[in-house]
Design a protein around this motif. Structure first.
Motif, PDB file in Angstrom:
ATOM      1  N   SER A   3      -0.719 -10.291  18.217  1.00 64.02           N
ATOM      2  CA  SER A   3      -0.099 -10.199  17.030  1.00 64.02           C
ATOM      3  C   SER A   3      -0.464  -9.120  15.952  1.00 64.02           C
ATOM      4  CB  SER A   3      -0.167 -11.449  16.231  1.00 64.02           C
ATOM      5  OG  SER A   3       0.534 -12.304  16.905  1.00 64.02           O
ATOM      6  N   ILE A   4      -2.029  -8.767  15.778  1.00 61.95           N
ATOM      7  CA  ILE A   4      -2.552  -7.817  15.241  1.00 61.95           C
ATOM      8  C   ILE A   4      -2.133  -6.630  15.843  1.00 61.95           C
ATOM      9  CG2 ILE A   4      -4.977  -7.008  14.705  1.00 61.95           C
ATOM     10  CD1 ILE A   4      -5.933  -9.742  14.922  1.00 61.95           C
ATOM     11  N   ALA A   5      -2.159  -6.330  16.854  1.00 55.55           N
ATOM     12  CA  ALA A   5      -1.981  -4.971  17.406  1.00 55.55           C
ATOM     13  C   ALA A   5      -0.423  -4.682  17.060  1.00 55.55           C
ATOM     14  CB  ALA A   5      -1.889  -4.962  19.127  1.00 55.55           C
ATOM     15  N   ILE A   6       0.707  -5.452  17.336  1.00 52.67           N
ATOM     16  CA  ILE A   6       1.787  -5.347  16.775  1.00 52.67           C
ATOM     17  C   ILE A   6       2.143  -5.101  15.265  1.00 52.67           C
ATOM     18  CG2 ILE A   6       4.208  -6.530  16.415  1.00 52.67           C
ATOM     19  CD1 ILE A   6       3.672  -7.846  19.064  1.00 52.67           C
ATOM     20  N   SER A   7       1.179  -5.775  14.529  1.00 48.33           N
ATOM     21  CA  SER A   7       1.200  -5.568  13.067  1.00 48.33           C
ATOM     22  C   SER A   7       0.917  -4.523  12.762  1.00 48.33           C
ATOM     23  CB  SER A   7       0.627  -6.661  12.392  1.00 48.33           C
ATOM     24  OG  SER A   7       1.206  -8.016  12.474  1.00 48.33           O
ATOM     25  N   ILE A   8      -0.433  -3.966  13.478  1.00 53.61           N
ATOM     26  CA  ILE A   8      -0.899  -2.595  12.966  1.00 53.61           C
ATOM     27  C   ILE A   8      -0.144  -1.701  13.332  1.00 53.61           C
ATOM     28  CG2 ILE A   8      -2.625  -0.827  13.583  1.00 53.61           C
ATOM     29  CD1 ILE A   8      -4.509  -3.385  13.629  1.00 53.61           C
ATOM     30  N   GLY A   9       0.798  -1.687  14.371  1.00 53.96           N
ATOM     31  CA  GLY A   9       1.803  -0.511  14.751  1.00 53.96           C
ATOM     32  C   GLY A   9       2.931  -0.591  13.750  1.00 53.96           C
ATOM     33  N   LEU A  10       3.426  -1.791  13.597  1.00 59.48           N
ATOM     34  CA  LEU A  10       4.435  -1.702  12.364  1.00 59.48           C
ATOM     35  C   LEU A  10       4.107  -1.003  11.097  1.00 59.48           C
ATOM     36  CD1 LEU A  10       6.260  -5.187  13.078  1.00 59.48           C
ATOM     37  CD2 LEU A  10       7.179  -2.848  13.310  1.00 59.48           C
ATOM     38  N   GLY A  11       3.005  -1.593  10.617  1.00 59.49           N
ATOM     39  CA  GLY A  11       2.314  -1.037   9.476  1.00 59.49           C
ATOM     40  C   GLY A  11       2.148   0.450   9.496  1.00 59.49           C
ATOM     41  N   SER A  12       1.819   1.007  10.787  1.00 60.98           N
ATOM     42  CA  SER A  12       1.565   2.402  10.882  1.00 60.98           C
ATOM     43  C   SER A  12       2.801   3.327  10.833  1.00 60.98           C
ATOM     44  CB  SER A  12       0.733   2.741  12.057  1.00 60.98           C
ATOM     45  OG  SER A  12      -0.507   2.129  12.008  1.00 60.98           O
ATOM     46  N   PHE A  13       3.755   2.749  11.480  1.00 58.39           N
ATOM     47  CA  PHE A  13       5.040   3.288  11.610  1.00 58.39           C
ATOM     48  C   PHE A  13       5.584   3.427  10.268  1.00 58.39           C
ATOM     49  CE2 PHE A  13       9.712   2.879  12.180  1.00 58.39           C
ATOM     50  CZ  PHE A  13      10.062   3.971  12.885  1.00 58.39           C
ATOM     51  N   ILE A  14       5.606   2.275   9.276  1.00 58.80           N
ATOM     52  CA  ILE A  14       6.301   2.271   8.043  1.00 58.80           C
ATOM     53  C   ILE A  14       5.495   3.412   7.057  1.00 58.80           C
ATOM     54  CG2 ILE A  14       6.543   1.012   5.965  1.00 58.80           C
ATOM     55  CD1 ILE A  14       7.110  -1.478   7.779  1.00 58.80           C
ATOM     56  N   TYR A  15       4.111   3.321   7.250  1.00 58.77           N
ATOM     57  CA  TYR A  15       3.406   4.347   6.513  1.00 58.77           C
ATOM     58  C   TYR A  15       3.910   5.656   6.954  1.00 58.77           C
ATOM     59  CZ  TYR A  15      -0.721   6.751   4.518  1.00 58.77           C
ATOM     60  OH  TYR A  15      -1.387   7.621   3.992  1.00 58.77           O
ATOM     61  N   VAL A  60       5.143 -18.865   5.343  1.00 60.62           N
ATOM     62  CA  VAL A  60       4.733 -18.738   4.006  1.00 60.62           C
ATOM     63  C   VAL A  60       3.606 -17.969   4.009  1.00 60.62           C
ATOM     64  CG1 VAL A  60       3.983 -19.933   1.753  1.00 60.62           C
ATOM     65  CG2 VAL A  60       5.943 -20.626   3.043  1.00 60.62           C
ATOM     66  N   VAL A  61       2.505 -18.481   4.595  1.00 64.31           N
ATOM     67  CA  VAL A  61       1.184 -17.855   4.595  1.00 64.31           C
ATOM     68  C   VAL A  61       1.246 -16.175   5.239  1.00 64.31           C
ATOM     69  CG1 VAL A  61      -1.059 -17.726   5.926  1.00 64.31           C
ATOM     70  CG2 VAL A  61      -0.088 -19.932   5.006  1.00 64.31           C
ATOM     71  N   GLN A  62       1.912 -16.072   6.082  1.00 61.91           N
ATOM     72  CA  GLN A  62       2.186 -14.849   6.672  1.00 61.91           C
ATOM     73  C   GLN A  62       2.725 -13.810   5.562  1.00 61.91           C
ATOM     74  OE1 GLN A  62       5.398 -14.144   9.655  1.00 61.91           O
ATOM     75  NE2 GLN A  62       4.369 -12.525  10.506  1.00 61.91           N
ATOM     76  N   PHE A  63       4.015 -14.472   4.770  1.00 61.38           N
ATOM     77  CA  PHE A  63       4.374 -13.289   3.899  1.00 61.38           C
ATOM     78  C   PHE A  63       3.537 -13.314   2.706  1.00 61.38           C
ATOM     79  CE2 PHE A  63       8.011 -13.592   6.383  1.00 61.38           C
ATOM     80  CZ  PHE A  63       9.025 -12.802   5.567  1.00 61.38           C
ATOM     81  N   GLY A  64       2.729 -14.517   2.189  1.00 60.72           N
ATOM     82  CA  GLY A  64       1.831 -14.314   1.192  1.00 60.72           C
ATOM     83  C   GLY A  64       0.660 -13.402   1.447  1.00 60.72           C
ATOM     84  N   THR A  65       0.209 -13.454   2.618  1.00 64.32           N
ATOM     85  CA  THR A  65      -0.786 -12.464   3.149  1.00 64.32           C
ATOM     86  C   THR A  65      -0.313 -10.866   3.142  1.00 64.32           C
ATOM     87  OG1 THR A  65      -1.857 -14.286   4.617  1.00 64.32           O
ATOM     88  CG2 THR A  65      -2.275 -11.944   5.016  1.00 64.32           C
ATOM     89  N   GLY A  66       0.660 -10.875   3.578  1.00 59.02           N
ATOM     90  CA  GLY A  66       1.250  -9.395   3.455  1.00 59.02           C
ATOM     91  C   GLY A  66       1.682  -8.995   2.093  1.00 59.02           C
ATOM     92  N   ILE A  67       2.112  -9.568   1.450  1.00 61.04           N
ATOM     93  CA  ILE A  67       2.336  -9.239  -0.103  1.00 61.04           C
ATOM     94  C   ILE A  67       1.200  -8.893  -0.748  1.00 61.04           C
ATOM     95  CG2 ILE A  67       3.289  -9.938  -2.218  1.00 61.04           C
ATOM     96  CD1 ILE A  67       5.561 -11.474  -0.671  1.00 61.04           C
ATOM     97  N   TYR A  90       6.550  -3.552  -6.555  1.00 59.14           N
ATOM     98  CA  TYR A  90       5.803  -3.224  -5.182  1.00 59.14           C
ATOM     99  C   TYR A  90       5.877  -4.620  -4.327  1.00 59.14           C
ATOM    100  CZ  TYR A  90       3.349  -1.063  -1.809  1.00 59.14           C
ATOM    101  OH  TYR A  90       2.802  -0.642  -0.550  1.00 59.14           O
ATOM    102  N   ALA A  91       5.572  -5.514  -4.954  1.00 59.66           N
ATOM    103  CA  ALA A  91       5.520  -6.948  -4.015  1.00 59.66           C
ATOM    104  C   ALA A  91       6.968  -7.453  -3.621  1.00 59.66           C
ATOM    105  CB  ALA A  91       4.934  -7.954  -5.021  1.00 59.66           C
ATOM    106  N   GLY A  92       7.839  -7.301  -4.493  1.00 59.84           N
ATOM    107  CA  GLY A  92       9.318  -7.441  -4.332  1.00 59.84           C
ATOM    108  C   GLY A  92       9.762  -6.613  -3.070  1.00 59.84           C
ATOM    109  N   ALA A  93       9.619  -5.082  -3.200  1.00 57.73           N
ATOM    110  CA  ALA A  93       9.682  -4.347  -2.183  1.00 57.73           C
ATOM    111  C   ALA A  93       9.113  -4.729  -0.538  1.00 57.73           C
ATOM    112  CB  ALA A  93       9.273  -3.057  -2.530  1.00 57.73           C
ATOM    113  N   THR A  94       7.623  -5.129  -0.794  1.00 57.75           N
ATOM    114  CA  THR A  94       7.165  -5.403   0.339  1.00 57.75           C
ATOM    115  C   THR A  94       7.861  -6.855   1.026  1.00 57.75           C
ATOM    116  OG1 THR A  94       5.018  -4.508  -0.633  1.00 57.75           O
ATOM    117  CG2 THR A  94       4.704  -6.134   1.228  1.00 57.75           C
ATOM    118  N   PHE A  95       8.019  -7.793  -0.001  1.00 54.35           N
ATOM    119  CA  PHE A  95       8.654  -8.853   0.743  1.00 54.35           C
ATOM    120  C   PHE A  95      10.038  -8.550   1.434  1.00 54.35           C
ATOM    121  CE2 PHE A  95      11.990 -12.270  -0.009  1.00 54.35           C
ATOM    122  CZ  PHE A  95      11.230 -13.329   0.707  1.00 54.35           C
TER     123      PHE A  95
END
Length: 123
Positions: A3-15, A60-67, A90-95
């Motif tokens: 899960s961490i690897a997938i999340s880092i990959g997605l975050g890097s791609f969006i960046y 809810v935890v996942q979205f809250g953490t991300g935002i 920005y929080a809305g866009a992240t959501f």
């Protein structure tokens, strides 16, 4: 860990997409590391799906953490000003981005489940 690897990959791609579109003027090591950290936090929260915790609560935890994580690094990196309007926008866009990613993963999961069930029923 997956899960961490997938999340880092997605975050890097969006960046990187932000860099290509010109939204990020200059890529710095500090920004890259902060995106990795925020993305990894989402991955840790996503790993809760593999526990006995209710999936709605995990979402809810996942979205809250991300935002919270991405809004914090946006302020820290100077992408947004430290004022309520910028933070809420920005929080809305992240959501919205997280919701789109969540829906894609959900649809993939449903399609995979149907395919697996179809194969099991054929036997």
């Amino acid at each position: 860990m997956k899960s961490i690897a997938i999340s880092i990959g997605l975050g890097s791609f969006i960046y990187l997409l932000n860099g290509v579109t010109g939204a990020v003027a200059e890529v710095t090591p500090q920004e890259i590391i902060s995106v990795w950290i925020a993305s990894a936090l989402i991955g840790v929260a996503s790993a809760l799906y593999y526990t006995k915790m209710e999936s709605t609560l995990v979402t809810v935890v996942q979205f809250g953490t991300g935002i919270i994580a991405f809004t914090t690094i946006a302020v820290f990196n100077g992408w947004i000003a430290l004022n309520p309007t910028d933070i809420v926008f920005y929080a809305g866009a992240t959501f919205v981005i997280m919701l789109l990613i969540f829906l894609v993963f959900y649809i993939i999961s449903v399609v995979d489940s149907r395919r697996i069930n179809k194969k099991l029923n054929e036997k």
